[in-house]
Design a protein around this motif. Structure first.
Motif, PDB file in Angstrom:
ATOM      1  N   LYS A 152       2.226   2.452 -10.212  1.00 41.00           N
ATOM      2  CA  LYS A 152       1.205   2.678 -11.219  1.00 41.00           C
ATOM      3  C   LYS A 152       1.522   1.922 -12.502  1.00 41.00           C
ATOM      4  CE  LYS A 152      -1.393   6.354 -13.496  1.00 41.00           C
ATOM      5  NZ  LYS A 152      -1.503   7.819 -13.719  1.00 41.00           N
ATOM      6  N   ALA A 198      -2.550  -3.165 -10.846  1.00 39.16           N
ATOM      7  CA  ALA A 198      -3.636  -4.052 -11.256  1.00 39.16           C
ATOM      8  C   ALA A 198      -3.351  -5.450 -10.731  1.00 39.16           C
ATOM      9  CB  ALA A 198      -3.745  -4.073 -12.773  1.00 39.16           C
ATOM     10  N   GLY A 201      -1.742   1.641  -6.828  1.00 36.53           N
ATOM     11  CA  GLY A 201      -1.981   1.889  -8.251  1.00 36.53           C
ATOM     12  C   GLY A 201      -1.687   0.706  -9.145  1.00 36.53           C
ATOM     13  N   ALA A 260       0.816  -1.211   0.000  1.00 33.67           N
ATOM     14  CA  ALA A 260       0.000   0.000   0.000  1.00 33.67           C
ATOM     15  C   ALA A 260       0.851   1.263   0.000  1.00 33.67           C
ATOM     16  CB  ALA A 260      -0.932  -0.004   1.212  1.00 33.67           C
ATOM     17  N   GLU A 299      -6.494  -6.487  -2.337  1.00 30.86           N
ATOM     18  CA  GLU A 299      -7.133  -5.616  -3.321  1.00 30.86           C
ATOM     19  C   GLU A 299      -7.109  -4.160  -2.873  1.00 30.86           C
ATOM     20  OE1 GLU A 299     -10.307  -8.797  -5.292  1.00 30.86           O
ATOM     21  OE2 GLU A 299     -10.887  -7.600  -3.545  1.00 30.86           O
ATOM     22  N   GLU A 300      -7.361  -3.944  -1.592  1.00 33.98           N
ATOM     23  CA  GLU A 300      -7.336  -2.571  -1.059  1.00 33.98           C
ATOM     24  C   GLU A 300      -5.930  -1.979  -1.142  1.00 33.98           C
ATOM     25  OE1 GLU A 300      -8.166  -0.337   3.222  1.00 33.98           O
ATOM     26  OE2 GLU A 300      -9.018  -2.317   2.842  1.00 33.98           O
ATOM     27  N   SER A 301      -4.922  -2.789  -0.816  1.00 33.68           N
ATOM     28  CA  SER A 301      -3.535  -2.325  -0.875  1.00 33.68           C
ATOM     29  C   SER A 301      -3.114  -2.055  -2.311  1.00 33.68           C
ATOM     30  CB  SER A 301      -2.605  -3.373  -0.247  1.00 33.68           C
ATOM     31  OG  SER A 301      -2.941  -3.596   1.105  1.00 33.68           O
ATOM     32  N   ALA A 302      -3.519  -2.923  -3.221  1.00 32.32           N
ATOM     33  CA  ALA A 302      -3.167  -2.742  -4.632  1.00 32.32           C
ATOM     34  C   ALA A 302      -3.753  -1.446  -5.183  1.00 32.32           C
ATOM     35  CB  ALA A 302      -3.661  -3.937  -5.441  1.00 32.32           C
ATOM     36  N   LYS A 303      -4.974  -1.139  -4.741  1.00 36.22           N
ATOM     37  CA  LYS A 303      -5.620   0.092  -5.190  1.00 36.22           C
ATOM     38  C   LYS A 303      -4.821   1.309  -4.746  1.00 36.22           C
ATOM     39  CE  LYS A 303     -10.158   2.342  -5.211  1.00 36.22           C
ATOM     40  NZ  LYS A 303     -11.572   2.254  -4.712  1.00 36.22           N
ATOM     41  N   LYS A 304      -4.348   1.301  -3.499  1.00 33.87           N
ATOM     42  CA  LYS A 304      -3.551   2.420  -3.000  1.00 33.87           C
ATOM     43  C   LYS A 304      -2.229   2.541  -3.740  1.00 33.87           C
ATOM     44  CE  LYS A 304      -5.493   2.289   1.684  1.00 33.87           C
ATOM     45  NZ  LYS A 304      -5.209   2.024   3.127  1.00 33.87           N
TER      46      LYS A 304
END
Length: 603
Positions: free
Chosen positions: A114, A143, A141, A109, A134-139
């Motif tokens: 990106k 996929a 950037g 995270a 999934e939450e960490s991947a979103k932070k």
């Protein structure tokens, strides 16, 4: 010899295998890949073919994870493995971080990645862990990509074959209840919850529900298997056909359909339109994905086998008591050996581990160790989960402490016991710390508590004497234990983190407070005990549960500072030793028997 002291991990594995893994990742379009320690079955002990983290990094500890990218790799291990993880990984190739802080997800995270793609194997992750990833991947950037073929499996050319040990019935004389009756009760529980079926993904739960045992996993008599239990009491059991036999088929009976493991995926598809119970703490995200794709309605519930398995019946308790008495006799012979021959200063950690194993072997009914013996001399005793190897092997030197944590697997019970003994003359600090640990152990052994109490509520009792001295330990105080199953089982636990499961009659838990002075010595006193039914206390208003001890072996009286014991604690030690002598004395003769009588004299 059941133990292997030649560590198979090491920096050379990371140097050899990380390039192979990266090539396999590149072929799948992955910039990074998440590597957990867990396998498809969420087992504590892994068959060699599933030890992916060790293959990729060289780290062989029982807990950890890694994030591997094309240009860097990071491994995460907790405080139990601080030294081991650095010894077994190449610092030029792998960065070491903490677990749980920051842990792989916390670390991810904080990165800026990106347009990068990170892969994961949905068969190795629970949905709860996947949601955090999934939450960490979103932070970060990035996929995420669920892989169909694990790139480690693709790159692992000399991967060991899957274990194929025969699955055998566990007789009712040890199980205490017919498997059909067990599954009928589970079926009734499913109906009450409005479920038509439960997918059982834990091999330990399968073993208990079908009264079977196997040999696919070291230190635990588990068959690698899955099952679907239905609300009419029937079941599908998924096993490799090589593990089956006519005796097994006869044992399972007509209500159980034995199916090959390849049938598992289509069998999940057969649950279309049905309400299916699935445990998000034990089942991998793959099971949820397959059931959702099949059109099943999933209810996220605790594995319906866990609680019945944890609350031992009278036969299981009686068998466990018998196993502990025999095991205690073997341990007592070993403690006598430590007090005599091992005082020379020339005995090594491996010598001691093998000597204890030989005493258990002499019983004639040892099926396996319940875990690799923790044989820690001097500073190694300060590492709670130390595993001796030929490279780390120390001598039991005079003026030090020796900590040994060990156990056995018997048809009628599973043992786990820790004793700390002085080699030579102990220091005043050693005696003080040992006695503080003993005071916490006594408090937890002697407590009475109302129904609804959890292990979290009781954990403070074992720590209180240490806390009053400004001391503590960084592991749990108690874990559940199976009956000829895993030495660590839930859902009950005694530890600081919240556990919502009340301690109930028949549950077996360990009582193992400790103290660890880094670089010098470690102290732990561990007995197993089980929860007794609620009883009235004279003058009381509520019935109270309590604990009954299972483990019988003398304490180190040379380490007890009598000035630190209260009169009640003093009496507890004397009563415990009197019962040790009563139960173990008839099984130990000769010089060891004479020594036991001396050790069990009133303080």
């Amino acid at each position: 010899m059941r133990q292997n002291f030649d560590v198979k991990g090491g920096p050379q594995l990371g140097r050899q295998n990380l390039p192979r893994l990266r090539d396999a990742m590149k072929a799948q379009g992955l910039d990074g890949f998440y590597v957990p320690h867990e396998d498809e079955y969420q087992n504590e002990y892994l068959p060699a073919c599933n030890d992916r983290l060790a293959w990729a990094t060289g780290f062989t500890g029982s807990a950890g994870a890694a994030m591997v990218f094309q240009d860097k790799a990071v491994i995460f291990a907790d405080g139990r493995y601080t030294l081991q993880v650095r010894d077994q990984t190449d610092p030029d190739l792998i960065e070491v971080q903490g677990l749980p802080d920051p842990g792989p997800f916390g670390w991810l995270a904080r990165q800026s990645l990106k347009d990068k793609t990170v892969g994961y194997d949905p068969k190795l992750m629970t949905p709860n862990d996947l949601a955090t990833l999934e939450e960490s991947a979103k932070k970060a950037g990035v996929a995420l990509k669920a892989v169909e073929t694990n790139p480690i499996d693709a790159a692992w050319d000399d991967r060991p074959a899957e274990p194929m040990a025969k699955v055998v019935p566990q007789a009712v004389q040890y199980a205490g209840e017919d498997a059909g009756k067990k599954r009928a009760k589970i079926a009734d529980a499913l109906k009450e919850d409005g479920a038509e079926a439960a997918v059982i993904t834990s091999p330990a739960s399968v073993a208990w529900a079908f009264n079977i045992r196997g040999g696919d996993v070291a230190c635990s008599p588990l068959p690698l298997s899955r099952a679907i239990l239905k609300d009419d009491g029937s079941a599908d059991l998924f096993l490799d056909p090589q593990k089956s036999s006519d005796a097994l088929r006869e044992h399972l009976g007509n209500q159980v359909r034995l199916r090959p493991m390849e049938d598992l995926e289509p069998a999940l598809g057969e649950l279309k339109g049905k309400t299916v119970s699935l445990d998000p703490a034990l089942a991998s995200a793959w099971f949820f994905r397959e059931l959702e794709a099949a059109g099943a309605e999933i209810t996220r519930k605790r594995d319906p086998v866990l609680l019945p398995k944890a609350c031992k019946n009278d036969t299981e308790i009686a068998g466990t008591e018998a196993a502990h008495v025999r095991d205690g006799a073997a341990l007592t012979r070993f403690l006598h050996w430590l007090a005599t021959e091992a005082q020379s200063g020339t005995v090594t950690e491996i010598d001691a581990a093998l000597k204890l194993e030989s005493f258990r072997e002499d019983l004639g009914d040892l099926n396996d160790l319940s875990f690799e013996t923790i044989s820690g001399a001097g500073p190694h005793g300060a590492l709670p989960h130390y595993r001796v190897s030929s490279a780390s092997n120390l001598k039991l030197e005079r003026g030090t402490l020796y900590l040994v944590d060990s156990g056995g697997q018997y048809l009628d019970g599973t043992t786990d016991v820790t004793r700390t003994v002085p080699i030579g003359e102990p220091s005043a600090d050693m005696k003080r710390h040992y006695t503080l640990v003993l005071k916490g152990h006594i408090a937890l052994a002697d407590v009475r508590f109302p129904e609804g109490t959890t292990g979290t509520h009781l954990d403070t009792l074992a720590r209180h004497p240490l806390w009053q001295a400004g001391l503590d330990y960084d592991h749990g105080t108690g874990h559940g234990v199976g009956v000829y199953l895993g030495v660590h089982e839930g859902p009950q636990r005694i530890a600081k983190p919240w556990n919502s499961v009340p301690l109930s009659p028949g549950m077996i838990v360990s009582n193992e407070p400790g103290f660890y002075r880094e670089g010098q010595y470690g102290i732990r006193i561990e007995n197993l005990q089980y929860v007794t039914p609620p009883e009235s206390i004279p003058g009381g208003e509520r019935k109270m549960l309590g604990f009954r001890n299972l483990t019988w072996a003398p304490l180190s009286r040379d380490l007890i500072d009598l000035d630190l014991l209260s009169p009640a604690e003093h009496e507890w030690v004397n009563c415990y030793h009197a019962e040790v002598l009563e139960k173990i004395g008839p099984l130990v003769d000769g010089e060891a028997g004479d020594w036991l009588k001396e050790q069990c004299q009133p303080l």
